[in-house]
Structure formats: structure tokens, C-alpha cells
Design a protein around this motif. Structure first.
Motif, PDB file in Angstrom:
ATOM      1  N   ASP A 334       0.827  -1.209   0.000  1.00  0.00           N
ATOM      2  CA  ASP A 334       0.000   0.000   0.000  1.00  0.00           C
ATOM      3  C   ASP A 334       0.857   1.254   0.000  1.00  0.00           C
ATOM      4  N   LYS A 335       1.963   1.203   0.760  1.00  0.00           N
ATOM      5  CA  LYS A 335       2.853   2.377   0.789  1.00  0.00           C
ATOM      6  C   LYS A 335       3.522   2.552  -0.565  1.00  0.00           C
ATOM      7  N   GLU A 338       1.099   4.203  -2.875  1.00  0.00           N
ATOM      8  CA  GLU A 338       1.031   5.627  -2.552  1.00  0.00           C
ATOM      9  C   GLU A 338       2.228   6.363  -3.129  1.00  0.00           C
ATOM     10  N   ARG A 341       2.131   6.663  -7.055  1.00  0.00           N
ATOM     11  CA  ARG A 341       1.210   7.648  -7.616  1.00  0.00           C
ATOM     12  C   ARG A 341       1.853   9.023  -7.605  1.00  0.00           C
TER      13      ARG A 341
END
Lengths: 405, 266, 621
Positions: A334-335, A338, A341
Motif C-alpha cells: 500500500d505504501k 502511494e 502515484r
């Protein structure tokens, strides 16, 4: 008899040693592990330079302290050139080699399979080469990022040039599978929007890798088009160029051709390279930017060879992966998403950004006109087209992705 | 109206290209009757057999079994109508044991051959052993068929052919390729079974000893035509038959060596 | 008008190289009965060697000399391969030689990349024939005109060779009747070597003559081999004139077909073959007797069901297999799942190939139908995993049932080639009909759900299905129906005469095998979470064939052992080396040479020898 028994024992030993020899757990502490896979055995002409490219990048990254204070380790595998085999390998990279993220693939179908796999297994996958638009749009998912200028982007760059031509009657030669079909569809749509006055007079869809170039060239010539769109590549391209030249197919006709300016495809043709085709590609000999000059110098010093487009992609992909890991400061998926992006970095082609909306990088491509210089095919007057100028807006792109992704 | 004979062939004809292999042949075989079909090489014996067996479609003519039309019905349907046969070059199932060969035939005869469960090697074991005993093969029941001596293969064939409880038994050169002692033995066995079970037998044979020893009646083919028919003694004295056999060099002398096949008509 | 003439001439030129390759293949098959899968590899090596020679030798003489020298050198290589490999296994079951030549192909594919590098190589064009000639105001390449002349000349030379020389007469005799040729006092060994070398020479020459037309690359082998086979089959096995006519037919239909249907190229050759075989089941000029051969699987060792000990061992094996997820990592579990799936596939092919004696070169068709059946059930009908797994095998059943109806008249290699055509046509549909199948990009998102979402769960599911399928196949094998199938395989005439209908039995075998393969395909779709046209492609067919042959085509446990050995090995090699094809090819060659009856076959052989008992006496209650 003795021979047979020996063989039996040898075979049994081989069969047994398989799992035992490789089951050992990797040393996990103190390194960040990237699982890399590509079609090394199926498409070595593209993937060998690619391997050199990322190897160079890994050396550079580790020479400057690695990632987050850890050494960057790449576990590289052949993907067998098939989606099913690639998934077997991806499983191995993930569950046995404990890869923190996946990078690679050349073929679109392998890339799509890996992207779906990444979503299922919740691991970040950076697609390096695959061109298909489905990767980031219709099949897009949060775990997948794509580096290279996509099918749509290259079609748009070429359509822009094509629209400037006086040609009204267009013919198409494209390989009959998803890549060829979607490249033609996008190109046709974009060109017809800009030039409502043109007409499409002939199409030939030879099977990929098996073009019977004589009849195809003859059939296209019979339609007397002003211009030709070509999507064939590799061995098919060589056959088409030879037959087309011999039959005068390209004489007094404009030709717009996908990928033909890439050294992988242009170099084998030597002095038979087509002249005056409008192409996308990689004119490494004519790129004078400081970023590229530095890359070229390092690459030639390291490998005593000139780079192909694969080298650029491999090199940039590994640097992009490292940048993503650095920005995330972690290997958590998930990091990483992030971090990915909006991630910006500088590549030999200049600065690129991974768009937050569709995870497509803004790496562009060179557009130029083919010619022959010193007995070798080259791209003349190449111009770099920035990726961001040839992508739909992020809002539009986001709409093309499946809901919730 | 009396019951029709077991086998009636009327006006059978079949041509290969321009050659009339069988030309307007008519005959009949009664239940329990042993009939030999003889003729020189290329006379059309095997073609005639294949027409009766249903393997070949005749150009003209009909084949009736107990009055039922089985013309060109195909071997499987002919079998169900009651026709069993052995082959000139023996045909058994090489990958099975002797007993399994017969069991397979029994399973087929009893409509169990399409059943995909249950052990095939337990089907009708006793009946298989009985048939093997009849043909003198009981001792070899568990041997692989592929290992048998040729004489035993022929015996096994007989057992297989009998497994369908045929009313008509077609035997194409039953003793070809066998040692002399075996030949007489096999023919005796076959004929004994046929007489006991009232099976009509039609057989072709090169070995005239066998023909004259066992046949109730003899049919003589030459170049596709039936040139003689009757009791052995009548046929022996028939001038046309003698003439036909002169060219072949096999005049009714008893021959003992193995004969080559009949390649043109097989 | 002039355009049509030009298109016709172009078709003639395309036919010439097709004919050269196909004639070589036909000659080799006619005499040695070897389905030489390596023919494409020799074609490719011919092109590579010719490239090297013509780059070095100067002038017109150098170019032509280089081409001929290359063909001769590769022919010598072919002779060497025949002496070292094939000569040792002519006595092995039919199709086993196919496995050996498949091994050679794998080795060649990696070796050319090692020796000549990864880049495609564009060679020099023939001196004096680089230009074009204007004919009827169309430009015709001079090289095409050369090829147009070459085709008939090659046919004429081959005719002279076979009709006017002693070698040729012997070859023809051997083609028609091997025993007779042996009786004529022919040294069969060297005749076979000579014929093989001649066939390879023609292939290598065809490859070398591609220099002026296309680049030399490591995909050339597989690109030509299937086309060459199809041309041989259309023409009739062993018939050179037939191959010539077939090459002309295919090339011309392609040249004109693309004018009407620009997307037809990929399937036209298979459509032609299907049409020809529908009318003439032995090809245009083939003879029935050439195709009628004893099937591969006939074994002199009667099959036995497992005894009590054997069953116990299998049960113990299944139980042990159940424990795998507790003792190993996820990757090994996934690899084991894939291996089990291919074991199901191999067992289904075994039913067709070994039990019914029907060779299939297109088993991927049914595997792929199962996989796409899942895709349709999940994406099209919105069904869950259980329903999809239950329904998808029906796709294989229907596909196999329809195919077997259409192919009822065929047998032997012709039937095998029609299965290949069927698979290739299905593959083309999946590959090209992008709107429906997603084409090359496949169908994604077919991941298993519920307990099977975890690799261990799916592994157990697969293990359960595999035990069921393998158990069912063994029940069928030893049932009365199984005996009927084997009866038809051993002696179709005899079977028919005891009331077994060979056509019906073969149809059933196809239906069963097709369903079994589709079960494997359906599981494969869920294992990979996606379906691609690859599931229908030739490598799947070849792999499944290799597994059965490797295990031993004449045995009952062969497919299981073969699948596990082959798949585990190839998965492992893929993770170990980029040269996995080379390694796999070497292992296959080693196994072929060491165990000409396959892995299980050799065990049986040893057991028979050491037990020193008649094989029939080992009766189990």
C-alpha cells in the motif's frame, strides 16, 4: 545395461534434487528484493539489452547506498514467453524468493496476466515493456504501474504526423492479434478525427510471425493507396520490407510504421532499411540531452555495446522501482502504491511521472523518419514527444478503469 | 412354407476396378452343414467371404441369414445376426491374455462391451474357460496372446469366433500357416464343435486333405464365378474344376506344406 | 488481369520452399516412419549456417557455394543425429521417435541462440537475383522467378533419383514394404541414414534459400514445421508429387484467399487439409496401406489392474500428497498443483493414445476448450467456481464428440494431423476473435474462491479431482468397455467380427479423453486465474504427448509418472536457467536412449526379467 542403469540413477537424482536444492530460504535481512521476469529465451534480441540496462541500474543504485539503507537485490527469471509459465515463475519469485515487488515482461499477454496476479496477491508490479492499453485502462488495477509509452500514445504520435501528409487513400498491414488490432483501431480513429477526408482502401492482417509477404505486398499495392500504415515488426518486418522494396510497394508512397525506428528492428535490415518511413523508435546516436549522454557513456563503458530501446526500458524500470521503494521508505504494497502515484524521476529520456489516476508513466517516444547512413538504418530528424502530451486527461483515463480501481 | 436355409447368397457380384472378383454367385449353407469354398489363387474366395460377412457391400445380390437380409450390414451387425468368423491371417488381441481374448468376445456377445465399470477380466470366466477347453487352449488361458505359437493363435481365434454363439461360422483358410499335425487337429476340433452345436460352417482352404476330409459339400470358384458345387466325390471328378486347377498347379493332390496366402483376393 | 498473374506467380514462389521442406519430411516418413519433429530445426540450422557461410565467402560462387555447402553440412549433422539417436530406437513403439526428434528441436532452439546470438540476422541476397523484373507491368522479384523454376526442377530431380537410381528403387521398395526391402538384402541401417540425410538436406536447403527473403532467427523452426506436416498430409504421406501439388494448392489458396478474406492466412492451410481429408482420407496421392500400421500402444505384456499391494501404495501416495501443504512452501504447492493438472491431461491423452490406439497431435484443443469453458461460465454466465468447474468439461465433451464424428473415416497419422488442425483452428479463433475471446490478451480474473482461494485449498481440490479422474480412467481401462477399446486398437477387424463397433468405440474414447482434458483445462484456468490462447496452442499438445511417451505408452501408469517427471522437471528448469529448453531436450534425449519403452516401461521390463516368471502368471484377485 550399465549405461541404462546409470541413466536411471542420474535421472532419479535430478528429479529428487530439484526441490531440495532450491528450497533454501533466502537471506532476507539487509536487502530489498525485486523479482524480475522477462522473455529472455523467447525474445532475446529485445530482452538481452533490457537485462544489461537493469543490471547497470542495479550497480548504480547499490554504488550509491542501495535503497533505504539496504542492498537492492534482483532475482531474475525467464518467463518462458507465455502467460501461464510467467505466473508459475511469479509465484516462485513471490512465495519462495520473497520478492518485495515485481518488474518486467515484454509481451502484452504476459504483462496482463502478471498485473492480474499482482492484484490477486496484493503486490506491486511495474510493467516495463508491454504496450497494451488494457494494462492501465480497461484492466487497470491499483497494483500495476506501466513505464513505457503505450500503444495509444504511440498511435497518437504517429496519427499526428500522418494527418500532416497529403495522402487520402490509406492501407493497413498489421499482425492479426490484439496488439495489431488495437494499434490500428486507435490510429484509424485518431487520424479520421483529424482528417475526415481520408478513406481506408485496403487491409491485410497476416498472422504474427508468419507473414507471406509477397502476396500481402502485392495485394496492398493493387489497392493503389497513397499511404500505408504498418504495424508488423521483427522477422515479419524484414520480409515485408524486402518483398515491398522488390515489388515497388513503397515507391512514391508514405509509410507510417509502429516501432520500426527501434534498433532491435531497424538494425538487422542494414542497408536495406526503408527510407522515408515515419516511425517511432530510439535514435540513440542522435540524442544529445545530458541525461542520455550520461547513460550512453556508462552503458558503453560497462558493456562495450550500444544500447537498444530494451536497454533504456530496463535501466529506467529499475531506477523507477528503486525510486518508488525510496519514496515509500518501505516494502509495504500500500505504501508503494502511494509512493508510485505521482512519482517523478529522471530517465535517459528526461523526466517522467507516474500519473496518479492511471499509473501510466509519462515516458514519451521519439518520432522520426527512417533513412540509411553509412550502410545502416537510422532515424533522421528525431524529435522526442513527451508522453503527457499524448495521453488522455487523467480524469478521462480514470473513467476507463474498472470501478474501484 | 419350409424354414429358409441358414445362409442364402443370391446373385452376389463385386468388381474391383474393371475386374469382377465375384460374379453372380449363389449358394446356400444349411444349419450344421460344413461347406468348403475352394478355388485357385485370385478366384475371389476372400471377396466372397467379405461379402457374406458384411464387410463389403456387393454391387449386386443379397445375403440372407435365416431369411433375414444382412447384405452389407457390416461385421458388427452380421455378428449380432449370428455370424462368427476367423481370419486368414489370424487376428487376436495381442495385448490381452488368451482368456481375456475370449472374455472380450463374450462381453461383446452379451451386450456388456459398452459397460465402463466392473472388471472385464471377471466377465464370464467360466464360459471363457469352457470355450478354451473346447478349442484345446485351456492350459494356456493365462498366457499373453502375443506369445502363442501360430497354431495356438488359430485355436484361440476359433474360441473367439465361437464366443458369440454363432449360427454360421466363416473360416478363412483356418489352417494356413500351421504345421501339418496341427492342421488336422484344428479342423477336427472345429468340425466337432460345429456338428455338436448345429453351426453351419463355410470355410475356404488350400489344404485339400482338410477339404475332402471334412466338407459335406464343396463350392468351387474360378475367376469370380461358381463353376461347380456338390458332394466331394462329384466335385473331384468335375472336368471344369480340373481345368481351373490345372493352371494353378495344385491338382487335387494332397499337399502338406504351408501355403502362402492369397494376396490378390485378400 | 496483370495483377492476378502476378499474384499467381507469387503463389508459385511461395510454394517452392514449402515443397522443399515438405518433400524431405515426406521422404523421411515414408521410409523410416519417423514423424520427424526436428525437420523445422534442420531447416532453421540450414538458414543459420548458410548465413555464416555467405557472409564469409565472396562473390556469386561464394554465395551459391555457401548455400549448398550449408545444406550438405546440415545433412551430415542430420545423418549424425540419425546414427546416434534414431537408429537406436526404431524398434521402440511408434511415436517414440517423435519424442526424440522433439528433444532435438528443443536443443537446437537454444543452441542457435548460443552460437549465433539473439538478434535476427539478415543475410545477403543472391548475387544477380536482387532486382525485380517487370512482367505485365507488375514488379516480380527475380528471386521469386528463380524459386518458381526451382520447384519443378527439384521435383524432377527427386523423380529421377527415385526412378532411375538404385538408391531410389530401394527407397521406394522400403516405402512400400519394409520387410520386403529387408528381404531384398538391403542394408536397412544405411538406407535409413541415407534417406534421413537426404530429407534433412532438402530441409536445410529450403532454409538456406530463405536468406534472400527473410531474416534468420530462432523462431524459424516452429514456424515451418506445422505447415510442412500439413502439406505432407494433404499430399499423402510418402508421396513427393503429392507434396508438390499440396504446396501449390496451399500457396495459391493463400495468395488469393487473402484478397477476399485478409485475415484467413492462419487457418487456410488447416481448412484445406480438413477439406482434402474429408474427401480423401489418405491425402491427395497417398495410399491407404501406408497409413495402416500397428498402433504404438500394442504391448505384448498384458495389462494388469493393481493388486492389493499396488492399491495400498497408491492410496498411501495420495495420502502423502495430501500432506504436502503442511510441509512445504506455497510455491511448491502451486507447482505441485500444476503438475497434477498435467497428470490429468496426460491420463486423458493416454486413454486415447494408449487404450484406444488413436494418436492425437491436438490434445490442446480439449484442454483449451475446458479453460475457455471456465472463462465463458464465469465471465459470460456469471457462475461461481464450482458450477464453472462442473460445466466446463462439457465443452471438451461436445468438442471431442463433434470432432470425432467429423473425423470418423480417418486413422493413423492422418487422424492425428486432423486433431492438430482442429486445435489450430480453435487456437486461431481464440487468438484472432478479439471481441469475444479477448484475443491474445486473454480472459483475466478467474481466481478460485472460497476455501480454494488459498493455494493449499486449490491444491487439495485439484488432488481430489486428479484422484477421481485417474481412478475413473483405471476403472474404465479394465472394464469390459476398456477391453473393447483395446480390442479395437489391437485388431479392429477382429473386434468388428465379434460385434464391437470400432467407430463407436473410438468416438467414445474421444469423448472420454476430451472430457478429461477439459477437466484439466478448467482447473488450469483457475490455477492461473486467467485463460489465454496458449492453452489451445501446439506446445500443450506436444507436452502432453511427451508426457505419455516419456512414461511409457504401453503401460498403464506411464502417463502419471511421465507427467510428474516432465512437468516437475520443466517447472524446475524454468526457475533454474534461461536455457531450460536445451536442458529439457538433453534430458529427453537421455531418457529416450536409455529407456526406449519409457520410464514405467523400463520398470516393467526389469520386473519381468528379475521375477523370471511368465508375465501372465502374476494374477491378482
Amino acid at each position: 545395461m550399465k549405461f541404462r542403469k546409470t541413466m536411471a540413477l542420474a535421472f532419479a537424482a535430478l528429479a529428487l534434487s530439484g526441490p531440495a536444492a532450491t528450497a533454501g530460504e533466502a537471506q532476507l535481512s539487509g536487502e530489498v528484493r525485486i523479482g524480475e521476469l522477462n522473455s529472455y529465451s523467447t525474445l532475446p534480441s529485445f530482452t538481452e539489452p533490457y537485462r544489461k540496462g537493469w543490471s547497470l541500474a542495479v550497480e548504480e543504485i547499490n554504488a550509491t547506498g542501495g535503497v533505504n539503507g539496504k542492498k537492492l537485490t534482483v532475482i531474475s527469471r525467464d518467463d518462458g514467453g507465455k502467460p501461464a509459465e510467467a505466473l508459475t515463475v511469479a509465484n516462485e519469485l513471490l512465495s519462495r524468493e520473497k520478492a518485495d515487488m515485481l518488474v518486467g515482461a515484454f509481451f502484452s499477454n504476459v504483462g496482463l496476466a502478471l498485473s492480474d496476479f499482482a492484484k490477486q496477491k496484493k503486490i506491486v508490479y511495474l510493467a516495463a515493456e508491454p504496450l497494451t492499453d488494457a494494462m492501465v485502462w480497461s484492466n487497470g488495477n491499483p497494483y500495476t504501474f506501466r513505464l513505457r509509452a503505450s500503444n495509444y500514445m504511440q498511435a497518437r504520435m504517429l496519427a499526428e504526423e500522418a494527418a500532416k501528409l497529403p495522402a487520402k487513400r490509406w492501407a493497413v498491414i498489421a499482425p492479426n492479434y490484439e496488439y495489431g488490432q488495437s494499434a490500428v483501431a486507435v490510429f484509424k480513429k485518431l487520424l479520421s478525427e483529424k482528417r475526415p477526408d481520408i478513406e481506408w482502401v485496403a487491409e491485410q492482417w497476416p498472422p504474427q510471425g508468419k507473414i507471406d509477404a509477397g502476396p500481402v505486398a502485392q495485394a496492398i499495392a493493387a489497392a493503389k493507396p497513397d499511404a500505408i500504415l504498418n504495424v508488423m515488426f521483427g522477422p515479419d518486418l524484414v520480409k515485408l520490407v524486402r518483398e515491398g522494396n522488390a515489388r515497388g510497394l513503397f515507391r512514391d508512397r508514405a509509410v507510417v510504421s509502429f516501432l520500426t525506428g527501434e534498433p532491435e528492428y531497424l538494425d538487422p535490415l542494414k542497408d536495406e532499411a526503408p527510407v522515408g518511413w515515419i516511425v517511432t523508435g530510439y535514435p540513440w546516436y542522435d540524442i544529445k540531452t545530458p541525461e542520455h549522454a550520461a547513460f550512453l557513456k556508462a552503458y558503453q563503458a560497462r558493456f562495450n555495446d550500444y544500447p537498444r530501446l530494451g536497454s533504456i526500458i530496463g535501466y529506467s524500470a529499475m531506477h523507477a522501482a528503486a525510486a518508488m521503494l525510496r519514496k515509500a521508505g518501505s516494502t509495504d504494497a500500500d505504501k508503494l502504491i502511494e509512493a508510485g502515484r505521482g512519482l517523478s524521476l529522471t530517465t535517459p529520456f528526461g523526466p517522467i511521472t507516474f500519473r496518479p489516476a492511471d499509473h501510466q508513466s509519462t515516458m514519451g517516444a521519439f518520432v522520426g523518419v527512417t533513412g540509411v547512413r553509412d550502410g545502416k538504418g537510422v532515424m533522421m530528424n528525431p524529435a522526442y514527444r513527451k508522453g503527457e502530451d499524448y495521453l488522455p486527461s487523467e480524469a478521462e483515463a480514470a473513467k476507463m478503469r474498472p470501478a474501484g480501481n | 412354407m419350409s424354414a429358409p436355409p441358414l445362409l442364402t447368397a443370391t446373385g452376389l457380384a463385386r468388381a474391383w476396378g474393371g475386374v469382377r472378383a465375384v460374379d453372380d454367385v449363389s449358394f446356400s449353407v444349411a444349419a450344421g452343414e460344413i461347406v468348403a469354398l475352394i478355388g485357385p489363387n485370385g478366384a475371389g474366395k476372400s471377396t466372397c467371404f467379405n461379402l457374406i460377412n458384411g464387410q463389403l457391400q456387393p454391387d449386386a445380390g443379397r445375403v440372407l441369414l435365416s431369411g433375414r437380409d444382412i447384405t452389407g450390414a457390416g461385421p458388427a451387425r452380421a455378428f449380432r445376426a449370428g455370424v462368427g468368423r476367423t481370419f486368414q491371417i489370424a487376428a487376436t488381441f495381442a495385448s490381452m491374455t488368451v482368456r481375456e481374448n475370449v472374455q472380450t468376445a463374450l462381453a461383446a456377445g452379451r451386450g456388456q462391451i459398452m459397460r465402463p465399470w466392473g472388471a472385464g477380466r471377471n466377465v464370464a470366466r467360466d464360459d471363457a474357460m469352457r470355450l478354451l477347453a473346447l478349442s484345446g487352449m485351456a492350459a494356456q488361458a493365462e498366457r499373453p496372446a502375443a506369445e502363442l505359437a501360430y497354431g495356438d493363435v488359430k485355436r484361440l481365434e476359433l474360441a473367439i469366433a465361437l464366443a458369440g454363439a454363432p449360427r454360421l461360422l466363416l473360416m478363412d483358410e483356418p489352417t494356413a500357416g500351421m504345421a501339418p499335425a496341427d492342421r488336422a487337429d484344428l479342423m477336427r476340433t472345429a468340425v466337432a464343435v460345429a456338428r455338436k452345436q448345429n453351426i453351419g460352417v463355410l470355410f475356404t482352404e488350400h489344404d485339400m486333405d482338410a477339404v475332402f476330409a471334412h466338407a459335406d459339400r464343396i463350392l468351387v470358384l474360378d475367376r469370380g464365378r461358381l463353376i461347380a458345387s456338390g458332394a466331394p466325390a462329384d466335385v473331384r471328378d468335375n472336368a471344369a474344376v480340373r481345368a481351373a486347377y490345372l493352371g494353378d498347379g495344385v491338382l487335387f493332390a494332397a499337399t502338406s506344406g504351408p501355403h502362402p496366402g492369397d494376396p490378390k483376393s485378400s | 488481369m496483370s495483377f492476378w498473374i502476378a499474384q499467381f506467380l507469387t503463389g508459385l514462389a511461395s510454394a517452392a520452399s514449402l515443397f522443399l521442406v515438405a518433400s524431405g519430411l515426406s521422404i523421411i516418413f515414408g521410409v523410416t516412419r519417423v514423424v520427424n519433429f526436428a525437420h523445422g530445426a534442420f531447416y532453421m540450422i540450414g538458414a543459420y549456417v548458410a548465413w555464416s557461410l555467405t557472409e564469409r565467402l565472396a562473390g556469386a560462387f561464394g554465395w551459391w557455394g555457401g548455400v549448398l555447402l550449408a545444406a550438405a553440412a546440415v545433412a551430415a549433422l542430420g545423418a549424425l543425429a540419425e546414427i546416434l539417436v534414431l537408429r537406436r530406437i526404431y524398434q521402440a513403439p511408434e511415436l517414440f521417435q517423435l519424442l526424440a526428434t522433439f528433444g532435438l528441436t528443443l536443443i537446437a532452439a537454444d543452441l542457435v541462440v548460443m552460437l549465433w546470438g539473439p538478434d535476427e540476422l539478415v543475410g545477403r541476397r543472391a548475387p544477380g537475383l536482387t532486382g525485380s523484373i517487370a512482367l505485365f507491368d507488375q514488379m516480380i522479384p527475380a528471386w521469386d522467378l528463380f524459386l518458381i523454376v526451382l520447384g519443378p526442377v527439384a521435383l524432377g530431380l527427386l523423380w529421377l533419383l527415385f526412378n532411375r537410381t538404385r538408391f531410389g528403387v530401394l527407397v521406394r521398395a522400403a516405402t512400400q514394404d519394409r520387410e520386403m526391402a529387408a528381404a531384398l538384402g538391403v542394408n536397412e541401417k544405411w538406407l535409413f541414414t541415407g534417406v534421413f540425410a537426404l530429407g534433412v538436406f532438402l530441409a536445410a536447403l529450403a532454409g538456406a534459400l530463405q536468406l534472400p527473403r527473410e531474416s534468420v532467427n530462432h523462431h524459424m523452426d516452429l514456424r515451418i514445421i506445422v505447415d510442412a506436416f500439413v502439406v505432407v498430409v494433404i499430399g499423402g504421406l510418402g508421396s513427393i508429387t503429392g507434396a508438390f501439388i499440396a504446396a501449390l494448392l496451399v500457396a495459391q489458396l493463400n495468395a488469393f484467399g487473402i484478397l477476399l478474406f485478409p485475415k484467413i492466412s492462419l487457418v487456410i492451410i488447416f481448412l484445406v487439409m480438413a477439406a482434402v481429408l474429408a474427401v480423401r482420407p489418405w491425402g491427395l496421392l497417398g495410399r491407404p496401406d501406408v497409413a495402416q500400421r500397428p498402433p504404438a500402444a500394442t504391448s505384448a505384456r498384458p495389462w494388469r489392474p493393481l493388486g492389493a499391494a499396488g492399491r495400498l501404495a497408491m492410496a498411501a501416495l495420495a495420502l502423502a500428497a495430501m500432506a504436502l501443504p503442511f510441509i512445504s512452501g506455497e510455491y511448491l504447492v502451486i507447482a505441485a498443483t500444476e503438475t497434477l493438472i498435467f497428470a490429468i491431461l496426460a491420463v486423458s491423452l493416454h486413454m486415447l493414445l494408449s487404450v484406444a490406439g488413436v494418436a492425437s497431435f491436438g490434445h490442446a484443443a480439449f484442454f483449451g476448450l475446458g479453460a475457455y469453458g471456465v472463462a465463458l461460465a464465469v465471465k459470460g454466465l456469471g457462475l461461481g467456481m464450482g458450477a464453472a468447474l462442473a460445466l466446463a468439461p462439457l465443452a471438451g465433451l461436445v468438442g471431442a464428440g463433434l470432432f470425432a464424428l467429423a473425423a470418423a473415416r480417418l486413422s493413423g497419422v492422418y487422424l492425428a494431423m486432423l486433431t492438430l488442425a482442429f486445435a489450430q483452428i480453435l487456437w486461431s479463433i481464440a487468438f484472432q476473435w478479439v471481441e469475444v475471446t479477448g484475443g491474445d490478451n486473454g480472459v483475466l480474473g478467474l481466481w478460485p474462491t472460497g476455501f480454494a482461494a488459498q493455494p493449499a485449498g486449490f491444491y487439495w481440490l485439484t488432488l481430489g479431482v486428479a484422484v477421481l479422474v485417474i481412478g475413473a480412467s483405471r476403472v474404465i481401462m479394465f472394464s469390459p468397455f476398456g477391453y473393447g477399446l483395446r480390442g479395437v486398437r489391437d485388431e479392429a477387424r477382429r473386434a468388428a467380427s465379434i460385434g464391437v463397433r470400432p467407430g463407436l468405440m473410438r468416438w467414445c474414447a474421444f469423448a472420454i479423453a476430451g472430457t478429461g482434458a477439459a477437466v484439466a483445462g478448467a482447473l488450469f484456468a483457475f490455477l492461473k486465474g486467467s485463460v489465454f490462447p496458449d492453452t489451445l496452442a501446439i506446445p500443450v499438445s506436444v507436452d502432453s504427448l511427451a508426457m505419455v511417451l516419456l512414461g511409457g505408452v504401453q503401460t498403464t501408469l506411464g502417463p502419471l509418472v511421465g507427467a510428474v517427471a516432465y512437468k516437475a522437471l520443466s517447472i524446475w528448469l524454468l526457475s533454474q536457467t534461461q536455457w531450460s529448453k536445451l536442458a529439457l531436450g538433453l534430458v529427453i534425449l537421455a531418457v529416450v536412449l536409455a529407456f526406449p519403452r519409457g520410464l514405467v516401461g523400463v520398470v516393467n521390463q526389469w520386473r519381468d526379467r528379475w521375477a523370471k516368471r511368465p508375465p501372465g502368471s502374476g494374477e491378482h484377485p
